[in-house]
Design an enzyme around this catalytic site. Structure first.
Site, mmCIF file in Angstrom:
data_model
loop_
_atom_site.group_PDB
_atom_site.id
_atom_site.type_symbol
_atom_site.label_atom_id
_atom_site.label_comp_id
_atom_site.label_asym_id
_atom_site.label_seq_id
_atom_site.Cartn_x
_atom_site.Cartn_y
_atom_site.Cartn_z
ATOM 1 C CD GLU A 168 25.199 32.605 36.344
ATOM 2 O OE1 GLU A 168 25.576 31.485 35.957
ATOM 3 O OE2 GLU A 168 25.987 33.561 36.471
ATOM 4 C CD GLU A 367 27.430 34.406 40.778
ATOM 5 O OE1 GLU A 367 28.223 34.089 39.859
ATOM 6 O OE2 GLU A 367 26.552 33.643 41.210
HETATM 7 C C1 BGP Z 1 28.536 31.711 37.768
HETATM 8 C C2 BGP Z 1 27.916 30.815 38.805
HETATM 9 C C3 BGP Z 1 28.780 30.519 39.967
HETATM 10 C C4 BGP Z 1 30.266 30.483 39.702
HETATM 11 C C5 BGP Z 1 30.745 31.504 38.701
HETATM 12 C C6 BGP Z 1 32.156 31.334 38.213
HETATM 13 O O1 BGP Z 1 28.028 31.395 36.521
HETATM 14 O O2 BGP Z 1 26.705 31.357 39.296
HETATM 15 O O3 BGP Z 1 28.273 29.367 40.554
HETATM 16 O O4 BGP Z 1 30.735 29.225 39.582
HETATM 17 O O5 BGP Z 1 29.905 31.558 37.582
HETATM 18 O O6 BGP Z 1 32.240 30.480 37.113
HETATM 19 P P1 BGP Z 1 33.074 29.149 37.092
HETATM 20 O O7 BGP Z 1 32.882 28.509 38.408
HETATM 21 O O8 BGP Z 1 32.516 28.349 35.989
HETATM 22 O O9 BGP Z 1 34.484 29.552 36.841
#
Ligand code: BGP
Length: 462
Positions: A168, A367
């Site tokens: 990302e 993801e």
């Molecule tokens: C994505 C990232 C992850 C993870 C996930 C969940 O954007 O690649 O690292 O953290 O989001 O989001 P958050 O942790 O902000 O709830």
């Protein structure tokens, strides 16, 4: 049991993680500090319950146990990231032998258990020394990153066949240079554009080095959060607003990575708004000649956009939102904990877009997931009954299945994440894992979704 949704043979089932969120041992065995270690030291109050990244899930010490659990829930693949500041403390120079040993062990252990390692080189974790000289605003740091990338290819390229330059890459641009949720907490559109541009150059430089090494069947890509931009209506104004959001947040990375060039419309937009970044001679060719083999798609939520409602508002400070307003669709389905809309069809729309406009490039869902607070309240018979997560995954997989039936070249599905981990400034507020982490004891317990995933992978569908 009859299987209604069968996935292609050798579908990649697994999950994703990252070094700063899972390894812990933040100051152990010679690791240098990254921006998270540093920022937490400076401003601990900006992190939920003042919890920082020092220990996280302790994957550094418990990877063997964790890999056994991955095997138990049917993983055939797993993404983790290498920490630049662990491998090369300070960002340049000497390679840390302890880190080499750790990552080699992880890779060997995964392979020995029939789990393919997918390796990402950068998950928001700039070494602080590199940030101190400007981070990705500075081309020296771009070079240092590509040298680091080369070191990883040389060290692990015989065993690792799936590589990713960034996770990302738009997020550190948004967080660090626009909206103040990552260090260095700058808010400046022009600087954000420069960082984004240089990050694309960094991917291209890494790929250029990767290609010189003859790593046979190894592939390299980038992981992008392709957030579809849906207009509120089909009015010209709403369509225009949604298109700008799409250009800025999706195509700014997707097009250079896959086509080796920026969309003309985006270049025009950047020029018209005096945001043009500093470029170097040869950059155009570099981008053109070093495109990716596969793209990882992170998908959590859609972006809904409408034309700006208040045009007369004083927009003295230029921001992406000077060109559109975010739109809250009435009746939308929400993950109330994370505050994100759930829109399962988005996953299908992304895949059809890749099929039709990006030569059906090989892809996978790198993801997707659901963060939920206080999951311990759902403990039943000794483990968390996260049936809501099973439904969430199923509903997305159904749309992914449809895209595959319609010809999308998508090879796998990874959940975010394997085990509940440390989520940046949200620390442990929301839990995402197939496996529960007890924060007091570090004990790992498979949730209902983990047991369910095991069946899905055995049946290659559900
Ligand atoms: C994505 C990232 C992850 C993870 C996930 C969940 O954007 O690649 O690292 O953290 O989001 O989001 P958050 O942790 O902000 O709830």
């Amino acid at each position: 049991m009859s299987i209604k949704y069968k996935f292609p043979v050798d579908f990649w089932w697994g999950s994703a993680s990252s070094a700063p969120q899972g390894e812990g041992a933040a100051r152990k065995d010679g690791k240098g500090l990254n921006v998270w270690d540093f920022w937490y030291q400076e401003e601990p109050q900006r992190f939920f319950n003042c919890v920082g990244p020092q220990n996280t899930c302790d994957f550094y010490h418990r990877y063997k146990e964790d890999i056994q659990l991955m095997k138990k829930i049917g993983h055939n693949s797993f993404r983790f990231s290498i920490s630049w500041s662990r491998l090369i403390p300070g960002g340049v120079g000497r390679v840390n032998e302890k880190a080499v040993e750790f990552y080699s062990n992880v890779i060997d252990e995964l392979l020995a258990n029939g789990i393919e390692p997918f390796v990402n080189l950068y998950h928001f974790d700039m070494p602080i020394e590199m940030q101190n000289i400007g981070g990705f605003e500075n081309r020296e740091v771009v070079e240092a990153y590509s040298d680091y990338a080369k070191v990883t290819f040389e060290l692990f390229g015989q065993k690792v066949k799936k590589w990713f330059t960034f996770n990302e890459p738009i997020v550190p641009v948004e967080g660090g240079y626009l909206y103040d949720f990552h260090y260095p907490n700058v808010s400046d559109f022009k600087r954000a554009v420069q960082v984004a541009y240089n990050t694309n150059i960094a991917t291209a430089r890494a790929i250029e080095k990767f290609r010189t090494l003859n790593l046979n069947d190894a592939k390299i890509g980038v992981i992008l959060n392709l957030t579809p931009s849906y207009p509120r209506s089909n009015s010209d104004e709403d369509l225009k607003a949604a298109n700008i959001a799409d250009l800025l947040f999706n195509r700014s990375f997707l097009d250079p990575a896959t086509k080796g060039e920026y969309p003309e419309e985006l270049v025009r937009f950047i020029k018209e708004n005096n945001l043009t970044p500093v470029v170097q001679e040869g950059d155009k060719e570099l981008l053109k000649n070093n495109t990716i083999d596969l793209v990882g798609v992170n998908y959590y939520q859609p972006r809904r956009v409408k034309a700006k409602e208040n045009l007369s508002k004083d927009d003295s400070k230029l921001m992406p939102e000077s060109f559109f307003d975010n739109y809250e669709m009435p009746g939308r389905k929400m993950n109330i904990y994370r505050g994100w809309e759930i829109y399962e069809k988005g996953i299908y729309d992304i895949m059809i877009n890749l099929r039709d406009n990006y030569e059906n490039i090989e892809s996978y869902i790198s993801e997707n997931g659901m963060g939920v607070e206080d999951e311990e309240r759902f403990i039943k018979d000794g483990f968390i009954d996260d049936s809501y997560r099973i439904d969430f995954i199923k509903d997305h997989l159904i749309w992914l299945h449809k895209a595959i039936e319609e010809g999308a070249n998508v090879k796998g599905y990874h959940l975010w994440t394997f085990i509940d981990n440390w989520s940046w400034t949200n620390a442990y507020k929301n839990r995402y894992g197939f496996v529960q982490l007890n924060l007091n004891t570090n004990k790992r317990t498979i949730k209902k979704s983990g047991h369910w995933m095991k069946e899905v992978t055995e049946n290659n569908g559900f």
